[in-house]
Structures are given as structure tokens and as C-alpha cells.
Design a protein around this motif. Structure first.
Motif, PDB file in Angstrom:
ATOM      1  N   LEU A  39      -0.575   9.406  -5.068  1.00  0.00           N
ATOM      2  CA  LEU A  39       0.272   9.248  -3.885  1.00  0.00           C
ATOM      3  C   LEU A  39       1.595   8.575  -4.237  1.00  0.00           C
ATOM      4  CD1 LEU A  39      -2.475   7.850  -1.470  1.00  0.00           C
ATOM      5  CD2 LEU A  39      -1.488  10.156  -1.425  1.00  0.00           C
ATOM      6  N   GLY A  85      -9.487  -6.065  -3.358  1.00  0.00           N
ATOM      7  CA  GLY A  85     -10.901  -5.853  -3.066  1.00  0.00           C
ATOM      8  C   GLY A  85     -11.652  -5.401  -4.317  1.00  0.00           C
ATOM      9  N   GLY A 112      -4.934  -4.129  -1.379  1.00  0.00           N
ATOM     10  CA  GLY A 112      -5.968  -3.277  -0.835  1.00  0.00           C
ATOM     11  C   GLY A 112      -7.329  -3.572  -1.438  1.00  0.00           C
ATOM     12  N   GLY A 113      -8.294  -2.664  -1.222  1.00  0.00           N
ATOM     13  CA  GLY A 113      -8.155  -1.440  -0.463  1.00  0.00           C
ATOM     14  C   GLY A 113      -8.369  -1.645   1.030  1.00  0.00           C
ATOM     15  N   ALA A 114      -8.677  -0.532   1.669  1.00  0.00           N
ATOM     16  CA  ALA A 114      -8.752  -0.486   3.118  1.00  0.00           C
ATOM     17  C   ALA A 114      -9.781  -1.458   3.696  1.00  0.00           C
ATOM     18  CB  ALA A 114      -9.075   0.941   3.555  1.00  0.00           C
ATOM     19  N   ARG A 143     -13.055  -1.716  -9.072  1.00  0.00           N
ATOM     20  CA  ARG A 143     -14.037  -0.793  -9.660  1.00  0.00           C
ATOM     21  C   ARG A 143     -13.466   0.626  -9.757  1.00  0.00           C
ATOM     22  NH1 ARG A 143     -18.035  -4.290  -6.686  1.00  0.00           N
ATOM     23  NH2 ARG A 143     -17.797  -2.970  -4.842  1.00  0.00           N
ATOM     24  N   ALA A 144     -12.627   1.042  -8.760  1.00  0.00           N
ATOM     25  CA  ALA A 144     -12.107   2.417  -8.744  1.00  0.00           C
ATOM     26  C   ALA A 144     -10.920   2.593  -9.682  1.00  0.00           C
ATOM     27  CB  ALA A 144     -11.684   2.794  -7.319  1.00  0.00           C
ATOM     28  N   GLY A 171     -20.306  -9.935  -5.932  1.00  0.00           N
ATOM     29  CA  GLY A 171     -19.876 -10.415  -7.252  1.00  0.00           C
ATOM     30  C   GLY A 171     -20.047  -9.370  -8.339  1.00  0.00           C
ATOM     31  N   ASP A 172     -20.246  -8.127  -7.932  1.00  0.00           N
ATOM     32  CA  ASP A 172     -20.547  -7.053  -8.879  1.00  0.00           C
ATOM     33  C   ASP A 172     -19.264  -6.558  -9.574  1.00  0.00           C
ATOM     34  OD1 ASP A 172     -21.607  -4.965 -10.273  1.00  0.00           O
ATOM     35  OD2 ASP A 172     -21.862  -3.653  -8.529  1.00  0.00           O
ATOM     36  N   MET A 215       0.840  -1.199   0.000  1.00  0.00           N
ATOM     37  CA  MET A 215       0.000   0.000   0.000  1.00  0.00           C
ATOM     38  C   MET A 215       0.877   1.251   0.000  1.00  0.00           C
ATOM     39  SD  MET A 215      -3.314  -0.918   0.286  1.00  0.00           S
ATOM     40  CE  MET A 215      -4.187   0.504   0.958  1.00  0.00           C
ATOM     41  N   VAL A 216       0.293   2.361  -0.434  1.00  0.00           N
ATOM     42  CA  VAL A 216       0.928   3.671  -0.315  1.00  0.00           C
ATOM     43  C   VAL A 216      -0.038   4.595   0.419  1.00  0.00           C
ATOM     44  CG1 VAL A 216       0.172   4.346  -2.664  1.00  0.00           C
ATOM     45  CG2 VAL A 216       2.051   5.575  -1.565  1.00  0.00           C
TER      46      VAL A 216
HETATM   47  N1  NAP Z   1      -3.145   3.702  -1.502  1.00  0.00           N
HETATM   48  C1  NAP Z   1      -3.181   2.441  -1.863  1.00  0.00           C
HETATM   49  O1  NAP Z   1      -2.165   1.738  -1.820  1.00  0.00           O
HETATM   50  C2  NAP Z   1      -4.492   1.843  -2.346  1.00  0.00           C
HETATM   51  C3  NAP Z   1      -4.547   0.484  -2.626  1.00  0.00           C
HETATM   52  C4  NAP Z   1      -5.758  -0.037  -3.042  1.00  0.00           C
HETATM   53  C5  NAP Z   1      -6.869   0.763  -3.173  1.00  0.00           C
HETATM   54  N2  NAP Z   1      -6.748   2.088  -2.905  1.00  0.00           N
HETATM   55  C6  NAP Z   1      -7.940   2.940  -3.035  1.00  0.00           C
HETATM   56  O2  NAP Z   1      -8.860   2.527  -2.040  1.00  0.00           O
HETATM   57  C7  NAP Z   1     -10.193   2.702  -2.536  1.00  0.00           C
HETATM   58  C8  NAP Z   1     -10.927   1.379  -2.422  1.00  0.00           C
HETATM   59  O3  NAP Z   1     -10.900   0.943  -1.095  1.00  0.00           O
HETATM   60  P1  NAP Z   1     -12.209   0.385  -0.425  1.00  0.00           P
HETATM   61  O4  NAP Z   1     -11.908   0.122   1.002  1.00  0.00           O
HETATM   62  O5  NAP Z   1     -13.340   1.289  -0.761  1.00  0.00           O
HETATM   63  O6  NAP Z   1     -12.458  -0.933  -1.249  1.00  0.00           O
HETATM   64  P2  NAP Z   1     -11.801  -2.405  -1.312  1.00  0.00           P
HETATM   65  O7  NAP Z   1     -11.315  -2.884   0.001  1.00  0.00           O
HETATM   66  O8  NAP Z   1     -10.876  -2.458  -2.481  1.00  0.00           O
HETATM   67  O9  NAP Z   1     -13.077  -3.195  -1.756  1.00  0.00           O
HETATM   68  C9  NAP Z   1     -14.213  -3.227  -0.920  1.00  0.00           C
HETATM   69  C10 NAP Z   1     -15.117  -4.257  -1.493  1.00  0.00           C
HETATM   70  O10 NAP Z   1     -14.442  -5.507  -1.497  1.00  0.00           O
HETATM   71  C11 NAP Z   1     -15.310  -6.512  -1.083  1.00  0.00           C
HETATM   72  N3  NAP Z   1     -14.885  -6.958   0.236  1.00  0.00           N
HETATM   73  C12 NAP Z   1     -13.934  -6.436   1.033  1.00  0.00           C
HETATM   74  N4  NAP Z   1     -13.815  -7.165   2.160  1.00  0.00           N
HETATM   75  C13 NAP Z   1     -14.687  -8.184   2.030  1.00  0.00           C
HETATM   76  C14 NAP Z   1     -15.007  -9.300   2.849  1.00  0.00           C
HETATM   77  N5  NAP Z   1     -14.402  -9.505   4.030  1.00  0.00           N
HETATM   78  N6  NAP Z   1     -15.949 -10.137   2.424  1.00  0.00           N
HETATM   79  C15 NAP Z   1     -16.568  -9.954   1.223  1.00  0.00           C
HETATM   80  N7  NAP Z   1     -16.304  -8.920   0.406  1.00  0.00           N
HETATM   81  C16 NAP Z   1     -15.372  -8.046   0.814  1.00  0.00           C
HETATM   82  C17 NAP Z   1     -16.700  -5.907  -1.100  1.00  0.00           C
HETATM   83  O11 NAP Z   1     -17.074  -6.004  -2.458  1.00  0.00           O
HETATM   84  P3  NAP Z   1     -18.558  -5.931  -3.042  1.00  0.00           P
HETATM   85  O12 NAP Z   1     -18.983  -4.520  -2.885  1.00  0.00           O
HETATM   86  O13 NAP Z   1     -18.392  -6.319  -4.477  1.00  0.00           O
HETATM   87  O14 NAP Z   1     -19.394  -6.900  -2.265  1.00  0.00           O
HETATM   88  C18 NAP Z   1     -16.392  -4.476  -0.706  1.00  0.00           C
HETATM   89  O15 NAP Z   1     -17.388  -3.570  -1.068  1.00  0.00           O
HETATM   90  C19 NAP Z   1     -10.075   3.175  -3.966  1.00  0.00           C
HETATM   91  O16 NAP Z   1     -10.236   4.575  -3.998  1.00  0.00           O
HETATM   92  C20 NAP Z   1      -8.668   2.798  -4.345  1.00  0.00           C
HETATM   93  O17 NAP Z   1      -8.147   3.660  -5.312  1.00  0.00           O
HETATM   94  C21 NAP Z   1      -5.609   2.641  -2.474  1.00  0.00           C
END
Ligand code: NAP
Length: 224
Positions: free
Chosen positions: A53, A75, A158-160, A80-81, A101-102, A36-37
Motif C-alpha cells: 500500500l 501491536g 498499528g495494527g488495527a 509477527r506479520a 507475550g508470544d 498508518m497507510v
Molecule cells: N497499513 C498499515 O499502516 C499497517 C500498520 C500496521 C500493521 N498493518 C497490518 O495489520 C496486520 C496486523 O494487524 P492486527 O490488528 O491483526 O494486529 P495488531 O494490532 O498489530 O496486533 C494485535 C495483537 O496485539 C496485541 N494487542 C492488541 N491490543 C491489545 C490490548 N489492548 N491488550 C493486549 N494486547 C493487545 C495482542 O497480542 P497477542 O496476540 O500477542 O496477545 C493482539 O493479538 C498485519 O497484516 C500488518 O501487516 C498495517
């Protein structure tokens, strides 16, 4: 980049800094490394993505770790992002963690056969290749033990929200965190989100610097 810790400080390539073989986990699951960053004020997002970043060296770190990894997990929100393409490493697959699964089945990542979903048993039916684990909540521990091809080193990107679930399940063995030398404000997530309060102790394995960016690598202290 220059290594700051452990001494003696020296110049080294990203490959030398990150390229060592990962240990085998005694319990039979893969070694899981997070990459991550984040900004100095803790945000992992700038303008909705991580790109702003990052730096050339940070991207090299990510790509070097991808070459080492047998599989990548990410994730669904990040796919999607940011959009995720087909991995450059031949045969490498990307598991997309999701409840719904979207994910667009027409993405190159999916049509190429590189991408697959990691879903709970009772998630909606999908035409996308998937593995399933747990009912209601995804059982991440079970899922990582049943990944196709039995990978030894899995890189999580990631993500978070996904990171928070992995923290809750205590599945993170290594953290590769780049600190980007900027304050970005906003309300972007930090490295984990939604995990219950906890204390998982890590040891600092290495700290490098390049152009003001800090490249830290932590390894989970498993006896705590
Ligand atoms: N700075 C970095 O290094 C870095 C790295 C990665 C991402 N990002 C940024 O972080 C943002 C995305 O982070 P986020 O937290 O919103 O999303 P995320 O963790 O990438 O994805 C969240 C989605 O993943 C699924 N999910 C996560 N944990 C789950 C679990 N325990 N069981 C089932 N499904 C799970 C769900 O998907 P469904 O909605 O499909 O059910 C959930 O809505 C973006 O803006 C991206 O650009 C930054």
C-alpha cells in the motif's frame, strides 16, 4: 510533496511537513501519534502486510516521524506479520503490546535490548524485558504513563487491533494517515478494529499529495 491544505499550496519536504515539535499533554502522558497507510477502499493490508500500500514518500513519512518520536509502540500481530528490526535512531525503543507475550525472543529487536513487551499483570511469565499494567485487560492508559524513559512523543504503528484499543481508551492525539490510490478488495482491517462505536472528533491539520497518494494529518479536538 505538495501541500494542499492549509493554503497557500506549496511544495515542501517531508521533513518540513512532519517535523514540527509535538505539544506536551497536560495530563502527564506522552503525545501519541498514529501512523498508518490505507487503500481508498479502507484496507490496511495487502497480501498480509502494509508494504504493497506504501510508496517511497510514504516510507519517508514513516521514517521522518520515527526520527521525531522518542519511542515506538506496535501491536504484537504487526511484529509477527511484518517483522520489526532494530530502530535506526540510537537509543530508541519499541514497545510491543501483547496479551500473551508470544514474541520470538531471538529477534534482533529483542536481543538488541530495543524491544520490550507491554503486558497485563497476569500475562504469562516471559524472559523478554516488559512493563505490566492492568489485570485481565491491559490498562493502556496506565501503561503509556509508565513507559521506560518517560517519552514525550510516542509513535504508534498499528495494527488495527491495537488502534481499536487506543481508540477505546481515547489515547490517540494525532493521526498520520496515508491514502494509497488503489482499491484492493479483500477483507483487510480498516484503521481500527474491535473498538465499540464512538465518535472521536479530529481537526484536519494538514493535507499533502505526492504521486496520487494523500498524506493527511489530523489532531484530536480535545474540547469535544
Ligand atoms: N497499513 C498499515 O499502516 C499497517 C500498520 C500496521 C500493521 N498493518 C497490518 O495489520 C496486520 C496486523 O494487524 P492486527 O490488528 O491483526 O494486529 P495488531 O494490532 O498489530 O496486533 C494485535 C495483537 O496485539 C496485541 N494487542 C492488541 N491490543 C491489545 C490490548 N489492548 N491488550 C493486549 N494486547 C493487545 C495482542 O497480542 P497477542 O496476540 O500477542 O496477545 C493482539 O493479538 C498485519 O497484516 C500488518 O501487516 C498495517
Amino acid at each position: 510533496m505538495q501541500r494542499v491544505f492549509p493554503p497557500p499550496a506549496e511544495s515542501l519536504s517531508v521533513a518540513d511537513a512532519y517535523g514540527d515539535a509535538r505539544p506536551t499533554v497536560s495530563s502527564g502522558r506522552p503525545w501519541i501519534g498514529l501512523c498508518m497507510v490505507a487503500s481508498v477502499d479502507g484496507s490496511t493490508v495487502l497480501d498480509g502486510e502494509s508494504r504493497g500500500l506504501s510508496s517511497d514518500t510514504d516510507r519517508e513519512v514513516l521514517l521522518t516521524l520515527r526520527q521525531l518520536a522518542d519511542m515506538i509502540i506496535v501491536g504484537a500481530g504487526t511484529v509477527r506479520a511484518e517483522g520489526y528490526g532494530v530502530p535506526k535512531k540510537p537509543g530508541q525503543r519499541i514497545g510491543i503490546v501483547s496479551r500473551t507475550g508470544d514474541i520470538d525472543p531471538s529477534l534482533d529487536l529483542i536481543t538488541s535490548g530495543s524491544g520490550f513487551l507491554i503486558l497485563p499483570e497476569d500475562a504469562p511469565p516471559t524472559t523478554i524485558d516488559c512493563i505490566r499494567a492492568g489485570v485481565g485487560d491491559l490498562d493502556l492508559d496506565l501503561a503509556v504513563r509508565n513507559l521506560p524513559g518517560a517519552p514525550r512523543f510516542v509513535q504508534v504503528e498499528g495494527g488495527a487491533t491495537l488502534n481499536g484499543a487506543l481508540t477505546q481508551a481515547d489515547l490517540i492525539d494525532e493521526i498520520n494517515l496515508t491514502t494509497s490510490p488503489q482499491i484492493v478488495g479483500g477483507d483487510g482491517s480498516r484503521v481500527t478494529k474491535n473498538a465499540p462505536p464512538t465518535s472521536r472528533r479530529f481537526d484536519l491539520f494538514q493535507l499533502c499529495e505526492d504521486d496520487g497518494f494523500l498524506f493527511s494529518r489530523y489532531v484530536r479536538r480535545r474540547d469535544s
